[in-house]
Motif scaffolding. Structure first.
Motif, short mmCIF file in Angstrom:
data_model
loop_
_atom_site.label_atom_id
_atom_site.label_comp_id
_atom_site.label_asym_id
_atom_site.label_seq_id
_atom_site.Cartn_x
_atom_site.Cartn_y
_atom_site.Cartn_z
N PHE A 107 -10.53 11.27 8.42
CA PHE A 107 -9.22 10.67 8.61
C PHE A 107 -8.46 10.67 7.30
CE2 PHE A 107 -10.07 6.49 6.81
CZ PHE A 107 -8.82 5.89 6.69
N GLU A 108 -7.14 10.72 7.40
CA GLU A 108 -6.26 10.81 6.24
C GLU A 108 -5.38 9.57 6.17
OE1 GLU A 108 -4.22 14.53 5.86
OE2 GLU A 108 -5.98 15.71 6.46
N PRO A 109 -5.49 8.80 5.08
CA PRO A 109 -4.63 7.62 4.95
C PRO A 109 -3.15 7.93 5.09
CG PRO A 109 -6.39 7.55 3.32
CD PRO A 109 -6.48 8.89 3.98
N GLY A 110 -2.71 9.07 4.55
CA GLY A 110 -1.29 9.43 4.65
C GLY A 110 -0.82 9.53 6.09
N ALA B 238 5.97 3.35 4.95
CA ALA B 238 5.30 2.38 5.82
C ALA B 238 5.43 0.96 5.28
CB ALA B 238 3.82 2.75 5.97
N LEU B 239 5.39 0.82 3.96
CA LEU B 239 5.50 -0.51 3.36
C LEU B 239 6.84 -1.18 3.66
CD1 LEU B 239 3.83 0.04 -0.13
CD2 LEU B 239 2.94 -1.37 1.75
N THR B 240 7.87 -0.39 3.91
CA THR B 240 9.18 -0.97 4.20
C THR B 240 9.17 -1.76 5.51
OG1 THR B 240 10.06 0.97 5.38
CG2 THR B 240 10.35 0.91 2.98
N LEU B 241 8.16 -1.55 6.35
CA LEU B 241 8.07 -2.26 7.62
C LEU B 241 6.94 -3.29 7.63
CD1 LEU B 241 8.66 0.68 10.14
CD2 LEU B 241 10.33 -0.90 9.16
N ARG B 242 6.34 -3.53 6.46
CA ARG B 242 5.29 -4.54 6.35
C ARG B 242 5.89 -5.84 5.81
NH1 ARG B 242 0.62 -3.97 8.87
NH2 ARG B 242 -0.58 -4.95 7.19
N PRO B 243 5.41 -7.00 6.26
CA PRO B 243 5.97 -8.26 5.76
C PRO B 243 5.58 -8.52 4.31
CG PRO B 243 4.08 -8.66 7.21
CD PRO B 243 4.38 -7.20 7.30
N SER C 192 -4.57 -2.79 6.55
CA SER C 192 -5.07 -3.36 5.28
C SER C 192 -6.34 -2.66 4.82
CB SER C 192 -5.31 -4.86 5.44
OG SER C 192 -4.11 -5.54 5.64
N ALA C 193 -7.24 -2.38 5.75
CA ALA C 193 -8.48 -1.68 5.38
C ALA C 193 -8.18 -0.27 4.90
CB ALA C 193 -9.44 -1.65 6.56
N THR C 194 -7.20 0.38 5.51
CA THR C 194 -6.80 1.72 5.06
C THR C 194 -6.26 1.66 3.64
OG1 THR C 194 -6.24 2.33 7.33
CG2 THR C 194 -5.38 3.73 5.59
N GLU C 195 -5.46 0.64 3.34
CA GLU C 195 -4.98 0.44 1.97
C GLU C 195 -6.13 0.26 0.99
OE1 GLU C 195 -0.79 -1.82 1.68
OE2 GLU C 195 -2.33 -2.96 2.73
N GLN C 196 -7.07 -0.58 1.34
CA GLN C 196 -8.16 -0.91 0.42
C GLN C 196 -9.02 0.30 0.10
OE1 GLN C 196 -10.09 -4.16 2.42
NE2 GLN C 196 -8.29 -5.49 2.24
N GLN C 197 -9.28 1.14 1.10
CA GLN C 197 -10.15 2.29 0.90
C GLN C 197 -9.37 3.56 0.56
OE1 GLN C 197 -13.21 1.76 0.64
NE2 GLN C 197 -13.40 -0.25 1.61
N GLY C 198 -8.13 3.64 1.01
CA GLY C 198 -7.39 4.88 0.87
C GLY C 198 -6.38 4.91 -0.25
N VAL C 199 -6.17 3.77 -0.94
CA VAL C 199 -5.18 3.70 -2.02
C VAL C 199 -5.86 3.13 -3.26
CG1 VAL C 199 -2.95 2.75 -2.76
CG2 VAL C 199 -3.33 3.30 -0.34
N ASN C 200 -5.72 3.82 -4.38
CA ASN C 200 -6.22 3.32 -5.66
C ASN C 200 -5.35 2.14 -6.07
OD1 ASN C 200 -6.32 2.98 -8.61
ND2 ASN C 200 -7.60 4.82 -8.60
N GLN C 201 -5.96 0.96 -6.18
CA GLN C 201 -5.19 -0.26 -6.38
C GLN C 201 -4.64 -0.39 -7.80
OE1 GLN C 201 -4.39 -2.15 -3.71
NE2 GLN C 201 -5.48 -0.53 -2.62
N GLN C 202 -5.15 0.41 -8.73
CA GLN C 202 -4.61 0.39 -10.09
C GLN C 202 -3.40 1.32 -10.24
OE1 GLN C 202 -8.14 0.07 -9.64
NE2 GLN C 202 -7.56 -2.06 -10.00
N THR C 203 -3.50 2.50 -9.67
CA THR C 203 -2.45 3.50 -9.87
C THR C 203 -1.51 3.63 -8.68
OG1 THR C 203 -3.78 5.31 -8.95
CG2 THR C 203 -4.03 4.84 -11.31
N GLY C 204 -1.93 3.14 -7.51
CA GLY C 204 -1.13 3.34 -6.31
C GLY C 204 -1.33 4.70 -5.67
N ALA C 205 -2.29 5.50 -6.18
CA ALA C 205 -2.52 6.85 -5.66
C ALA C 205 -3.13 6.79 -4.27
CB ALA C 205 -3.43 7.63 -6.60
N VAL C 206 -2.57 7.55 -3.33
CA VAL C 206 -3.11 7.64 -1.97
C VAL C 206 -4.11 8.79 -1.93
CG1 VAL C 206 -2.56 7.98 0.47
CG2 VAL C 206 -0.96 6.74 -1.01
#
Length: 377
Positions: free
Chosen positions: A240-243, A314-319, A272-286
């Motif tokens: 699966f692809e986070p993008g 996608a973030l533009t539609l997240r609270p 949220s789980a996709t963000e945690q595993q699919g996005v580098n939380q330091q750089t924001g890299a997907v």
């Protein structure tokens, strides 16, 4: 998730977005009005190198022509000569790629304009439908409506299967290649159906869209995590692809028709789980690819600009997302955009791994910036 970065003030964030938008209009769009345009073929080159020279053409794809048609249709009224360029791209789509014998559109032509790959693929037809819907909304020309209707008819009559999904690819004469359904073409078909419904009432398209999303939930959603797989459940070597997960989320969340559907609920729970595993939380890299189970094991850590754009949209539609939008918009600007255009791919260590600029990428940036513009209101 680690603490989000300091939240920018609204004027600060708005100013950052204005700078990124200006880069798009002043740097990226002119690449495809000038060096990226093959005037003799009336088609965009497939890609430019870092010095804005066209890569030696091996082929031209109908999908790339359609994405550029969407780009310039979206710029009508904002960019000089956008309407003329959109008209030229629409004519080229019919002139170069339409199959007069069997109907539908070829996948590609060669460097001299002769048919190359004559298969009919759903991905191409979805983008033709998507581009024509947006173009018709701007010009309201009967010929554009006719092509839009023809694309809908081909999709319904040729690609559709009994379970509400669609074959990914067929031969030139529409005979089966036994490809079955694949996630990415189906996502873009859903996007094209939404584009059609945004410009006209169409009960058949609305029904097809709902049935498609129901089929996606049954055939592609991982039962444990709720993530969207690239191949149907049970397929060998799936991933699966986070993008794509973020891209699907935006389409579903932005649609009053699809919001609240079973597919929407699954992707919302998995976000949220996709963000945690699919996005580098330091750089924001997907990250590009993960194994099907969300266990933290990336299969491919390439960073692609389109995935960055889809996460940001996608973030533009997240609270309560302002701080993350700030982080991701800065990441896009500082890590991917540059004075001469953009970097298509970075490797896991953030070194440039692909410096050419494909003609298909401005579509992702345009849709991302449109989402941001709606967010800022």
């Amino acid at each position: 998730m680690p603490d989000a970065p300091r939240s920018a003030s609204q004027p600060e964030l708005t100013a950052l977005f204005a700078t990124v938008q200006q880069h798009f209009q002043d740097v990226i769009v002119p690449l495809w009005q000038g060096p990226g345009w093959n005037a003799a073929m009336a088609l965009p080159y497939e890609a430019l190198d870092a010095e804005h020279r066209p890569l030696p053409p091996q082929r031209y794809r109908a999908m790339a022509c359609a994405r550029q048609l969407y780009l310039f249709a979206s710029l009508i009224g904002d960019v000089p000569a956008a309407e003329e360029r959109a008209a030229a791209l629409f004519r080229s789509l019919q002139r170069h790629f339409h199959d007069a014998e069997h109907g539908g559109w070829f996948y590609s032509i060669d460097a001299h304009g002769a048919p190359l790959d004559q298969r009919k693929d759903l991905y191409t037809h979805a983008f033709i439908l998507f581009a024509c819907a947006h173009y018709w909304a701007k010009v309201r020309e009967p010929l554009v409506a006719s092509v839009l209707n023809a694309a809908l008819e081909v999709v319904a009559q040729r690609f559709a299967t009994d379970d509400g999904l669609y074959e990914a690819s067929l031969d030139r004469d529409w005979s089966s290649l036994n490809t079955g359904p694949l996630q990415n073409p189906l996502m873009h078909l859903a996007e094209a159906f939404l584009a059609t419904l945004s410009v006209r009432d169409d009960t058949a398209v609305q029904t097809a869209l709902v049935v498609l999303c129901d089929g996606m939930h049954k055939r592609f959603i991982h039962p444990d995590d709720g993530v969207m797989l690239e191949k149907p459940l049970g397929a060998v070597d799936n991933w699966f692809e986070p993008g794509h997960q973020f891209e699907w989320y935006f389409l579903l969340e932005s649609s009053a028709l699809l919001r609240g559907s079973t597919l929407h609920r699954s992707l919302s729970r998995a976000f949220s789980a996709t963000e945690q595993q699919g996005v580098n939380q330091q750089t924001g890299a997907v990250r590009a690819m993960l194994d099907p189970n969300l266990d933290g094991r990336p299969r491919d850590e390439t960073q692609r600009i389109w995935a960055q754009a889809e996460y940001l949209r996608a973030l533009t539609l997240r609270p309560d997302s302002e701080a993350l939008i700030q982080r991701q918009l800065l990441a896009l600007q500082q890590r991917f955009l540059h004075a001469g255009g953009w970097y298509e791919c970075l490797d896991r260590d953030s070194a440039v791994s692909r410096g050419d600029m494909p003609s298909t990428t401005p579509y992702h940036l345009a849709t991302c910036y449109r989402g941001l513009a709606e967010y800022f209101g």
